[in-house]
Design an enzyme around this catalytic site. Structure first.
Site, mmCIF file in Angstrom:
data_model
loop_
_atom_site.group_PDB
_atom_site.id
_atom_site.type_symbol
_atom_site.label_atom_id
_atom_site.label_comp_id
_atom_site.label_asym_id
_atom_site.label_seq_id
_atom_site.Cartn_x
_atom_site.Cartn_y
_atom_site.Cartn_z
ATOM 1 N N CYS A 1 0.833 -1.202 0.000
ATOM 2 C CA CYS A 1 0.000 0.000 0.000
ATOM 3 C C CYS A 1 0.877 1.265 0.000
ATOM 4 C CB CYS A 1 -0.976 -0.034 1.169
ATOM 5 S SG CYS A 1 -2.312 1.182 1.020
ATOM 6 N N HIS B 1 -3.688 -4.956 0.443
ATOM 7 C CA HIS B 1 -3.258 -5.438 1.760
ATOM 8 C C HIS B 1 -3.309 -6.968 1.795
ATOM 9 C CE1 HIS B 1 -2.971 -1.628 4.003
ATOM 10 N NE2 HIS B 1 -3.934 -1.213 3.204
ATOM 11 N N GLU C 1 -2.123 -8.841 4.019
ATOM 12 C CA GLU C 1 -2.125 -9.344 5.395
ATOM 13 C C GLU C 1 -3.517 -9.525 5.982
ATOM 14 O OE1 GLU C 1 -1.885 -4.798 5.855
ATOM 15 O OE2 GLU C 1 -1.308 -6.353 4.417
ATOM 16 N N ASP D 1 -0.920 -16.139 29.483
ATOM 17 C CA ASP D 1 0.360 -15.437 29.378
ATOM 18 C C ASP D 1 1.243 -15.690 30.590
ATOM 19 O OD1 ASP D 1 -0.733 -14.453 27.059
ATOM 20 O OD2 ASP D 1 -1.247 -12.505 27.909
ATOM 21 N N ALA E 1 0.930 -18.017 32.781
ATOM 22 C CA ALA E 1 1.177 -19.453 32.939
ATOM 23 C C ALA E 1 2.327 -19.913 32.055
ATOM 24 C CB ALA E 1 -0.091 -20.242 32.618
#
Length: 524
Positions: free
Chosen positions: A87, A173, A175, A232, A234
């Site tokens: 882009c 785009h 993605e 996270d 853990a």
């Protein structure tokens, strides 16, 4: 925590102000290639110091001709590494290489059809297919040596490539999921144009992170980790435990605002799968006392946060007092993720913090060095590493849950009675969604109790006044945007029937069908 020495050469996403810069990096990693985001303001020297394997120039909101528009440093195109423009980055690359970017006035936003003529990026794809466009200016002449491989109604040059120079780009785009072949195009650039190897796997990541933690903490260092019950903390704790063994002590504050079974899950499943030392602080009474009479959402958050600081401080002080061998703890483990690093302006360098900076409220004479083993990972990578470490699926696949817990899912004052109502309703919803096989489709499903609302109903032969329960199922990739999940009617019916029959004081169940934006995922 410093940049791990074992991190592979990154594909650097140069962020020109795109809302999708992090998503680009995630897509690269999904291709099993390591990637990081850097701001467009980074100097050539700083970028070169990262030893990039390739550069991806992101999109952005600007026109290359606008005053103050972010500029592409031409020297970046002379580093001898492959470059891919997306882009705005595609236009900036064209502009810098001698192509032409025209202000045509023909804007393309949303789904757009392109026609391709082959080339490495699009070879084998349908000649005409949909992509996601978002541009005003358009490239109408490619630089010398580049082959134009696609066009659209508003973009004469919608894709170009020069395999000899290892450079390529697209106006659209790739993605976003609205470009169905976008990931294929991105992978072709990475592997066929740039020639990169796909070696960023969960097994490799896990071992690298363990090695990095072991090197940071050293052979005798000790660490403390606050567990929230979420994935996270853990996974961060499991990594550190694998690296230093019983020199890690985990602290879990049960603030009484957890969902059904969560404390038991931490105490049994996590400890059983990791062998970590765990101290549980039972602080429900203290939290409910602070929340008495509080109804304002922000006031609730602040009260919960302040009390958590005090509770964590007490638990850590107790751990240090009861275990003389832990009295020299120098490291604090946190589950910081890569989006947090990027959004905070992230930087490298060891983070030595006063204990009150992040978890707050620890003794003033105690200093910790932060250990953030997940600071380079996205959420999906954290889950993959957790599975690699052998954590149970109940922990690894756990839906995101806010730090203030059920306290911000009760609209009104938080009381033990209301918490019990919400726990029962939440457990029913989670159970039925799991039984229906929908866990993979739903990012999270907050269940909200409208405690300050009395809804009229009819149950048996009499009129009732009960509370409504709100179901908020959403689908998302990163929680930055979200769409409401289309849960099948029969599943919703089963959830509603069970809640209104089995949970006292609830006589109505409604579904929130608001996307984000405009609505946030949580109600408070």
């Amino acid at each position: 925590m410093t940049q791990p020495a074992t991190t592979p050469r990154p594909v650097l996403v140069v962020d020109f102000g795109a809302q999708y810069a992090q998503l680009i990096a995630r897509r690269v990693r999904e291709a099993s290639i390591y990637s990081e985001v850097v701001p467009h303001s980074a100097t050539v020297k700083e970028i070169k110091a990262k030893n990039p394997a390739a550069l991806i120039l992101s999109g952005g909101p600007s026109s290359v001709y606008a005053d103050g528009a972010p500029q592409l440093k031409p020297e970046l195109l002379e580093l001898g590494v492959p470059v891919f423009g997306i882009c705005y980055g595609f236009q900036a690359m064209n502009h810098a290489l001698g192509g032409n970017v025209a202000q045509t006035g023909d804007r393309e936003y949303g789904r757009t059809e392109i026609t391709h003529t082959g080339g490495v990026l699009h070879d084998g794809l349908e000649e005409n297919h949909k992509v996601w466009m978002s541009h005003g200016d358009a490239v109408d002449k490619a630089p010398e040596g580049f082959t134009v491989t696609a066009s659209s109604a508003g973009a004469p040059v919608a894709a170009m490539e020069c395999v000899a120079k290892q450079m390529a780009g697209v106006q659209y785009h790739p993605e976003v999921m609205h470009s169905p072949h976008g990931q294929e195009v991105l992978v072709r650039f990475l592997t066929e144009v740039a020639g990169l190897e796909q070696t960023w796997t969960s097994a490799n990541i896990a071992q690298q992170l363990i090695d990095d933690v072991r090197a940071q903490i050293g052979p005798e260092g000790r660490a403390i980790c606050g567990l929230s019950g979420g994935v996270d903390s853990a996974v961060a704790a499991a990594l550190v435990q694998r690296a230093i063994g019983d020199r890690l002590t985990c602290v879990f504050v049960d603030h009484g605002l957890l969902r059904a079974g969560e404390r038991e899950q931490v105490e049994k499943d996590f400890v059983a799968s990791t062998g970590a030392k765990l101290i549980t602080a039972h602080e429900a009474d203290a939290f409910l006392s602070k929340l008495a009479g509080v109804t304002d959402p922000e006031a609730k958050r602040k009260a919960i946060g302040a009390e958590f600081i005090r509770s964590f401080e007490r638990a850590v002080a107790q751990a240090l007092e009861e275990s003389p061998e832990d009295s020299t703890v120098d490291f604090l483990v946190q589950g910081t993720l890569y989006p947090d690093v990027v959004e905070s302006g992230g930087g490298d360098g060891t983070a030595n913090i006063k204990s009150h900076h992040n978890v707050g409220g620890l003794p003033d004479d105690v200093e910790f060095e932060l250990v953030e083993p997940l600071r380079l990972l996205f959420k999906d990578e954290v889950r993959a590493v957790g599975r690699e470490l052998g954590l149970p699926e109940e922990i690894v696949a756990r839906q995101p849950f806010p730090g203030p817990g059920l306290g911000i899912r009760i609209i009104g004052e938080v009381t033990e009675e209301r918490l019990e109502i919400l726990r029962q309703a939440d457990l029913i919803a989670r159970t039925e969604l799991t039984n229906a096989g929908l866990d993979g489709d739903i990012w999270q499903c907050p269940v909200v109790l409208l405690a300050d609302v009395r809804s009229v109903g009819v149950q048996g032969d009499g009129r009732t006044y009960g509370h409504p329960i709100v179901l908020r199922p959403v689908s998302s990739e990163d929680a930055m945007t979200a769409d409401w999940t289309r849960v099948p009617y029969d599943v919703l019916e089963k959830i509603s029937t069970r809640i209104t029959n089995e949970v006292n004081d609830v006589n109505r169940v409604v579904v929130d069908i608001t996307s984000k934006p405009p609505g946030t995922i949580e109600w408070e």
